[in-house]
Design an enzyme around this catalytic site. Structure first.
Site, mmCIF file in Angstrom:
data_model
loop_
_atom_site.group_PDB
_atom_site.id
_atom_site.type_symbol
_atom_site.label_atom_id
_atom_site.label_comp_id
_atom_site.label_asym_id
_atom_site.label_seq_id
_atom_site.Cartn_x
_atom_site.Cartn_y
_atom_site.Cartn_z
ATOM 1 N N SER A 145 0.822 -1.215 0.000
ATOM 2 C CA SER A 145 0.000 0.000 0.000
ATOM 3 C C SER A 145 0.855 1.264 0.000
ATOM 4 O O SER A 145 1.932 1.295 0.606
ATOM 5 C CB SER A 145 -0.893 0.021 1.234
ATOM 6 O OG SER A 145 -1.610 1.229 1.305
ATOM 7 N N TYR A 158 -2.234 -0.553 10.147
ATOM 8 C CA TYR A 158 -2.350 -0.915 8.728
ATOM 9 C C TYR A 158 -1.104 -0.443 7.974
ATOM 10 O O TYR A 158 -0.471 -1.222 7.241
ATOM 11 C CB TYR A 158 -3.622 -0.289 8.135
ATOM 12 C CG TYR A 158 -3.793 -0.560 6.658
ATOM 13 C CD1 TYR A 158 -4.236 -1.796 6.208
ATOM 14 C CD2 TYR A 158 -3.502 0.424 5.707
ATOM 15 C CE1 TYR A 158 -4.386 -2.051 4.859
ATOM 16 C CE2 TYR A 158 -3.660 0.179 4.354
ATOM 17 C CZ TYR A 158 -4.092 -1.068 3.934
ATOM 18 O OH TYR A 158 -4.237 -1.315 2.585
HETATM 19 N N1 LIG Z 1 -8.861 -0.619 -2.038
HETATM 20 C C1 LIG Z 1 -7.854 0.198 -1.822
HETATM 21 O O1 LIG Z 1 -8.024 1.433 -1.881
HETATM 22 C C2 LIG Z 1 -6.475 -0.323 -1.520
HETATM 23 C C3 LIG Z 1 -5.385 0.560 -1.570
HETATM 24 C C4 LIG Z 1 -4.107 0.076 -1.306
HETATM 25 C C5 LIG Z 1 -3.921 -1.251 -0.999
HETATM 26 N N2 LIG Z 1 -4.995 -2.079 -0.945
HETATM 27 C C6 LIG Z 1 -4.741 -3.483 -0.589
HETATM 28 O O2 LIG Z 1 -5.270 -4.309 -1.612
HETATM 29 C C7 LIG Z 1 -5.736 -5.528 -1.059
HETATM 30 C C8 LIG Z 1 -7.192 -5.741 -1.415
HETATM 31 O O3 LIG Z 1 -7.926 -4.596 -1.032
HETATM 32 P P1 LIG Z 1 -9.502 -4.523 -1.240
HETATM 33 O O4 LIG Z 1 -9.877 -3.106 -1.082
HETATM 34 O O5 LIG Z 1 -9.869 -5.282 -2.447
HETATM 35 O O6 LIG Z 1 -9.958 -5.321 0.106
HETATM 36 P P2 LIG Z 1 -11.380 -5.868 0.592
HETATM 37 O O7 LIG Z 1 -12.450 -5.512 -0.376
HETATM 38 O O8 LIG Z 1 -11.530 -5.436 2.001
HETATM 39 O O9 LIG Z 1 -11.168 -7.448 0.539
HETATM 40 C C9 LIG Z 1 -10.315 -8.034 1.469
HETATM 41 C C10 LIG Z 1 -10.162 -9.504 1.180
HETATM 42 O O10 LIG Z 1 -9.347 -10.061 2.222
HETATM 43 C C11 LIG Z 1 -10.039 -11.130 2.845
HETATM 44 N N3 LIG Z 1 -9.742 -11.147 4.281
HETATM 45 C C12 LIG Z 1 -10.060 -10.212 5.199
HETATM 46 N N4 LIG Z 1 -9.711 -10.630 6.432
HETATM 47 C C13 LIG Z 1 -9.157 -11.864 6.268
HETATM 48 C C14 LIG Z 1 -8.640 -12.843 7.155
HETATM 49 N N5 LIG Z 1 -8.607 -12.653 8.482
HETATM 50 N N6 LIG Z 1 -8.165 -13.988 6.639
HETATM 51 C C15 LIG Z 1 -8.208 -14.209 5.312
HETATM 52 N N7 LIG Z 1 -8.683 -13.343 4.418
HETATM 53 C C16 LIG Z 1 -9.173 -12.186 4.898
HETATM 54 C C17 LIG Z 1 -11.513 -10.860 2.597
HETATM 55 O O11 LIG Z 1 -12.257 -12.092 2.673
HETATM 56 P P3 LIG Z 1 -13.832 -12.083 3.085
HETATM 57 O O12 LIG Z 1 -14.526 -11.345 1.980
HETATM 58 O O13 LIG Z 1 -14.215 -13.515 3.129
HETATM 59 O O14 LIG Z 1 -13.918 -11.370 4.386
HETATM 60 C C18 LIG Z 1 -11.482 -10.268 1.207
HETATM 61 O O15 LIG Z 1 -11.429 -11.297 0.251
HETATM 62 C C19 LIG Z 1 -5.470 -5.445 0.441
HETATM 63 O O16 LIG Z 1 -4.221 -6.010 0.724
HETATM 64 C C20 LIG Z 1 -5.429 -3.953 0.679
HETATM 65 O O17 LIG Z 1 -4.678 -3.641 1.821
HETATM 66 C C21 LIG Z 1 -6.261 -1.666 -1.186
#
Ligand SMILES: NC(=O)c1ccc[n+]([C@@H]2O[C@H](COP(=O)([O-])OP(=O)(O)OC[C@H]3O[C@@H](n4cnc5c(N)ncnc54)[C@H](OP(=O)(O)O)[C@@H]3O)[C@@H](O)[C@H]2O)c1
Length: 253
Positions: A145, A158
């Site tokens: 991130s 985070y």
């Molecule tokens: N969106 C952004 O703006 C952004 C920016 C920078 C980096 N990122 C990074 O990109 C990645 C994906 O982001 P996103 O926004 O797509 O996230 P998201 O929509 O919150 O999805 C998170 C995923 O992680 C799984 N997860 C959560 N807690 C978990 C646990 N305890 N054990 C196993 N799996 C778990 C969830 O599974 P369930 O659905 O089953 O709970 C879901 O599949 C993350 O690493 C995030 O930090 C995101």
């Protein structure tokens, strides 16, 4: 055809990554923690055959091992690992130092470090040992991130977990290069996933779009495209890199 394990692929960036690999003809292990219906929807979106669902809480080291074992069994091996799953910032896990109790502070730190860092480290160990034992090459991509560099004042655990994930990836790049395994991380800025929809359409939306001189936020597909390239044999020389994907919204020196 490669066998690809994508953690946290039930929605958002993980789902987009799973779709990109499947579109390329790869076989994908769609991992999720608890949202089975969402993961099933990801599975439905994947072209091709042989894709599988894998469930488990990555805060549990035994679950991490089981997920990898199941992926190896049902996909017939793993060539690519995408460490995408994370406990991402939400209103419910905000932990600004000036606002939360010591107990809440500790809960947030444990949860985010356990999943975002230790979960990824444990899955990486199991996949790396699988590849080393078979004597096969592979690639590992961590989803880090921008917050690791820019700071996350309301979600310091985070930001720290993502900075540690980048550093972990760099250590693994050195350790695994002799085994022909490449390891890279990407550091996305704000990405318009389902989770972020309310924020995007609310009062904060303009500020978020204004962070980038492009006047918009990133898309899950843009992150997925980078992951696809970085996991390819052509990108082996990128091993050890942390690639910014933030639309010039934050420039590191
Ligand atoms: N969106 C952004 O703006 C952004 C920016 C920078 C980096 N990122 C990074 O990109 C990645 C994906 O982001 P996103 O926004 O797509 O996230 P998201 O929509 O919150 O999805 C998170 C995923 O992680 C799984 N997860 C959560 N807690 C978990 C646990 N305890 N054990 C196993 N799996 C778990 C969830 O599974 P369930 O659905 O089953 O709970 C879901 O599949 C993350 O690493 C995030 O930090 C995101």
């Amino acid at each position: 055809m490669r066998r690809v394990l994508v953690t946290g692929a039930s929605r958002g960036i993980g789902r987009a990554v799973a779709v990109k690999f499947a579109e390329r003809g790869d076989r994908v292990g769609v991992h999720y923690a608890a949202q089975r219906q969402d993961a099933e929807e990801t599975l439905r979106l994947l072209p091709g055959s042989g894709h599988v669902l894998l469930a488990g809480d990555l805060a549990d080291p035994e679950a991490a091992r089981r997920i990898v074992d199941e992926a190896v069994g049902s996909l017939g091996g793993i060539d690519v690992l995408v460490n995408n799953a994370a406990v991402a910032p939400t209103a419910g896990n905000r932990h600004s130092v000036a606002d939360v109790s010591y107990a809440q502070w500790q809960r947030s730190w444990h949860h985010m470090v356990d999943v975002n860092l230790l979960g990824a480290a444990n899955v990486t160990y199991c996949v790396a040992r699988h590849l080393i034992d078979r004597g096969e090459s592979g690639s590992i991509v961590n989803i880090g991130s921008r917050g690791a560099f820019r700071g996350e004042p309301d979600f310091p655990a985070y930001g720290a977990s993502k900075a540690a994930l980048h550093a972990f990836g760099q250590s693994m790049a050195v350790a695994l290069a002799p085994h022909a395994i490449a390891v890279v991380s990407v550091a996305p800025g704000f990405v318009a996933t389902e989770r972020q929809t309310a924020k995007m359409s609310g009062p904060a939306g303009d500020e978020l779009r204004g962070q980038s001189p492009f006047g918009r936020v990133g898309t899950p597909e843009e992150v997925a495209d980078a992951v696809l390239y970085l996991s390819s044999p052509q990108a082996a020389w990128s091993s050890g890199a942390v690639l910014d994907l933030n639309g010039a919204s934050y420039l590191r020196t």
